[in-house]
Design a protein around this motif. Structure first.
Motif, PDB file in Angstrom:
ATOM      1  N   LEU A   1      -4.810   5.393  -6.002  1.00  0.00           N
ATOM      2  CA  LEU A   1      -3.391   5.320  -6.314  1.00  0.00           C
ATOM      3  C   LEU A   1      -2.599   4.807  -5.112  1.00  0.00           C
ATOM      4  O   LEU A   1      -1.676   3.997  -5.268  1.00  0.00           O
ATOM      5  N   ARG A   2      -2.976   5.256  -3.920  1.00  0.00           N
ATOM      6  CA  ARG A   2      -2.307   4.777  -2.703  1.00  0.00           C
ATOM      7  C   ARG A   2      -2.423   3.258  -2.592  1.00  0.00           C
ATOM      8  O   ARG A   2      -1.444   2.574  -2.287  1.00  0.00           O
ATOM      9  N   ASP A   3      -3.611   2.731  -2.853  1.00  0.00           N
ATOM     10  CA  ASP A   3      -3.806   1.282  -2.781  1.00  0.00           C
ATOM     11  C   ASP A   3      -2.902   0.565  -3.780  1.00  0.00           C
ATOM     12  O   ASP A   3      -2.299  -0.469  -3.464  1.00  0.00           O
ATOM     13  N   ALA A   4      -2.802   1.104  -4.996  1.00  0.00           N
ATOM     14  CA  ALA A   4      -1.974   0.469  -6.021  1.00  0.00           C
ATOM     15  C   ALA A   4      -0.493   0.514  -5.643  1.00  0.00           C
ATOM     16  O   ALA A   4       0.231  -0.478  -5.804  1.00  0.00           O
ATOM     17  N   VAL A   5      -0.045   1.649  -5.130  1.00  0.00           N
ATOM     18  CA  VAL A   5       1.362   1.781  -4.757  1.00  0.00           C
ATOM     19  C   VAL A   5       1.673   0.908  -3.547  1.00  0.00           C
ATOM     20  O   VAL A   5       2.762   0.326  -3.445  1.00  0.00           O
ATOM     21  N   ASP A   6       0.722   0.788  -2.623  1.00  0.00           N
ATOM     22  CA  ASP A   6       0.920  -0.117  -1.483  1.00  0.00           C
ATOM     23  C   ASP A   6       1.096  -1.552  -1.958  1.00  0.00           C
ATOM     24  O   ASP A   6       1.904  -2.311  -1.402  1.00  0.00           O
ATOM     25  N   GLN A   7       0.345  -1.953  -2.985  1.00  0.00           N
ATOM     26  CA  GLN A   7       0.502  -3.298  -3.526  1.00  0.00           C
ATOM     27  C   GLN A   7       1.884  -3.466  -4.160  1.00  0.00           C
ATOM     28  O   GLN A   7       2.490  -4.549  -4.085  1.00  0.00           O
ATOM     29  N   GLU A   8       2.404  -2.417  -4.767  1.00  0.00           N
ATOM     30  CA  GLU A   8       3.759  -2.469  -5.317  1.00  0.00           C
ATOM     31  C   GLU A   8       4.782  -2.653  -4.200  1.00  0.00           C
ATOM     32  O   GLU A   8       5.749  -3.401  -4.353  1.00  0.00           O
TER      33      GLU A   8
ATOM     34  N   LEU B   1      13.074   3.843   0.936  1.00  0.00           N
ATOM     35  CA  LEU B   1      12.526   5.152   0.563  1.00  0.00           C
ATOM     36  C   LEU B   1      11.194   5.433   1.247  1.00  0.00           C
ATOM     37  O   LEU B   1      10.766   6.584   1.321  1.00  0.00           O
ATOM     38  N   TRP B   2      10.537   4.379   1.732  1.00  0.00           N
ATOM     39  CA  TRP B   2       9.214   4.547   2.333  1.00  0.00           C
ATOM     40  C   TRP B   2       9.342   5.118   3.740  1.00  0.00           C
ATOM     41  O   TRP B   2      10.143   4.657   4.546  1.00  0.00           O
ATOM     42  N   ARG B   3       8.494   6.123   4.030  1.00  0.00           N
ATOM     43  CA  ARG B   3       8.489   6.765   5.353  1.00  0.00           C
ATOM     44  C   ARG B   3       7.144   6.589   6.054  1.00  0.00           C
ATOM     45  O   ARG B   3       6.916   7.144   7.115  1.00  0.00           O
ATOM     46  N   GLY B   4       6.239   5.840   5.435  1.00  0.00           N
ATOM     47  CA  GLY B   4       4.888   5.665   5.970  1.00  0.00           C
ATOM     48  C   GLY B   4       3.945   5.394   4.821  1.00  0.00           C
ATOM     49  O   GLY B   4       4.350   4.978   3.734  1.00  0.00           O
ATOM     50  N   SER B   5       2.664   5.656   5.033  1.00  0.00           N
ATOM     51  CA  SER B   5       1.668   5.459   3.980  1.00  0.00           C
ATOM     52  C   SER B   5       1.883   6.489   2.872  1.00  0.00           C
ATOM     53  O   SER B   5       2.091   7.677   3.140  1.00  0.00           O
ATOM     54  N   ALA B   6       1.830   6.035   1.626  1.00  0.00           N
ATOM     55  CA  ALA B   6       2.021   6.955   0.506  1.00  0.00           C
ATOM     56  C   ALA B   6       0.949   8.042   0.508  1.00  0.00           C
ATOM     57  O   ALA B   6      -0.204   7.801   0.847  1.00  0.00           O
TER      58      ALA B   6
END
Length: 280
Positions: free
Chosen positions: A150-157, A133-138
Motif C-alpha cells: 500500500l505504501r508503494d501505491a500511495v507513493d506513486q499517487e 499533507l505529507w510529513r514523510g513516508s506513508a
C-alpha cells in the motif's frame, strides 16, 4: 473534541491538536488498516492477514481483540471517531476528511478537475494543499507485506500529484521557482521522461536553451545505457520544438490586470492528466 488521523508519515491521532498514545507499532498497524478503509467493515480475517500476514492467524485473534479494545479506550475522548463491531468485522466510523490520506485523495481529485477546466491557478493551490499533507513516508514505522504494498501505491499517487502540480505551475508561468526543485527531483528520478520534459521546459523558459538541450542529451544517453531505448515521442517533440524555437511552446499572453506589468508567457503543457494508481 476534534480528532484528526495521519497516515502520510508516522501513524498518528490528534485530539484538539494533542497527540494520542496509540501504543506500539502492531497496534498502530491495526488502526491504520481501519483508517485506510474508514467507514467500511473490515473483517477479522482481513485484519489478521493485513497486520500479521501468515503468522498463525488463529493464535493472534485474542491479541487483535485486545488491541481493538485499547484503541477504543485511546479514542474515547474524541468526538466523531469510534471503532464499532459490525456483522462480519469492525468499522472505524469517522469523517473521511479527518484522515489525511482520504483528504489527499479528495483534494487531488478537485485539483485535477480544476486543471481540466483550465483553472490552473486554483489547481496549483489545491495540489499544493494536498502535497502539504505529507510529513514523510506513508505509514512510517510499520512493516507488513500489505502495508508495504500500500505504501508503494500511495507513493506513486504522490509522485503523480507532484508531476501534475508541476504541469499546472508551468502553465502558470512559475518556471524560475521550479528550477531548483526540478533539478533535485531529476537527480532522484533520472529516467523519468515526464519529469525530464518539465525540467527541460523550465530551463528553456528561464532563458537557458543550451542547458535545456544539454539535459535532453543527458537523459537520451541514460535511457540508451540503462534501458536500451530512445526517448519517447513527447520528449523528442519537445526537443525539436526547442531547436526550432517553436512559438507553440508559449501560451498567448493574456491582458494584464490594470497597473500590473505583463509577465512572461507560461509554457504550454499538455492538459490530459493521468489518473492516480488504484490503492490496493
Amino acid at each position: 473534541m476534534t480528532v484528526e488521523f495521519a497516515l502520510l508519515g508516522s501513524v498518528e491521532a490528534r485530539v484538539d491538536g494533542r497527540i494520542v498514545d496509540l501504543g506500539h507499532a502492531r497496534q498502530r498497524c491495526v488502526l491504520a488498516v481501519l483508517l485506510v478503509d474508514a467507514n467500511q467493515v473490515v473483517s477479522v480475517d482481513q485484519l489478521v492477514e493485513r497486520v500479521w500476514a501468515d503468522r498463525h492467524p488463529q493464535r493472534v485473534r485474542n491479541t487483535l481483540y485486545g488491541y481493538l479494545s485499547r484503541l477504543r479506550q485511546a479514542l474515547a475522548i474524541a468526538e466523531g471517531a469510534d471503532i464499532v463491531r459490525r456483522s462480519g468485522g469492525y468499522v472505524l466510523d469517522v469523517e473521511a476528511t479527518a484522515v489525511d490520506l482520504h483528504r489527499f485523495h479528495d483534494v487531488t481529485a478537485r485539483a485535477r478537475a480544476a486543471a481540466r477546466n483550465e483553472q490552473d491557478e486554483q489547481a496549483a493551490t489545491l495540489f499544493g494543499q494536498a502535497l502539504g499533507l505529507w510529513r514523510g513516508s506513508a505509514f512510517a514505522g510499520l512493516d507488513t507485506p500489505w502495508i508495504n504494498a500500500l505504501r508503494d501505491a500511495v507513493d506513486q499517487e504522490r509522485i503523480a500529484a507532484e508531476l501534475d502540480h508541476t504541469d499546472v505551475r508551468l502553465r502558470c508561468g512559475h518556471h524560475s521557482g521550479l528550477l531548483a526543485e526540478l533539478s533535485a527531483r531529476t537527480e532522484t528520478h533520472p529516467l523519468d521522461e515526464r519529469l525530464a520534459g518539465q525540467f527541460i521546459l523550465a530551463l528553456y523558459h528561464c532563458g537557458r536553451p543550451a542547458d535545456a538541450l544539454h539535459h535532453y542529451q543527458r537523459i537520451r544517453l541514460l535511457l540508451a545505457e540503462e534501458l536500451g531505448c530512445d526517448p519517447g515521442l513527447p520528449l523528442r517533440r519537445l526537443h525539436q520544438q526547442i531547436l526550432t524555437t517553436d512559438p507553440a511552446l508559449n501560451v498567448p499572453a493574456t491582458v494584464p490586470a490594470a497597473g500590473r506589468a505583463p509577465g512572461p508567457a507560461p509554457a504550454l503543457v499538455p492538459r490530459p492528466l493521468p489518473a492516480s494508481p488504484p490503492v490496493p
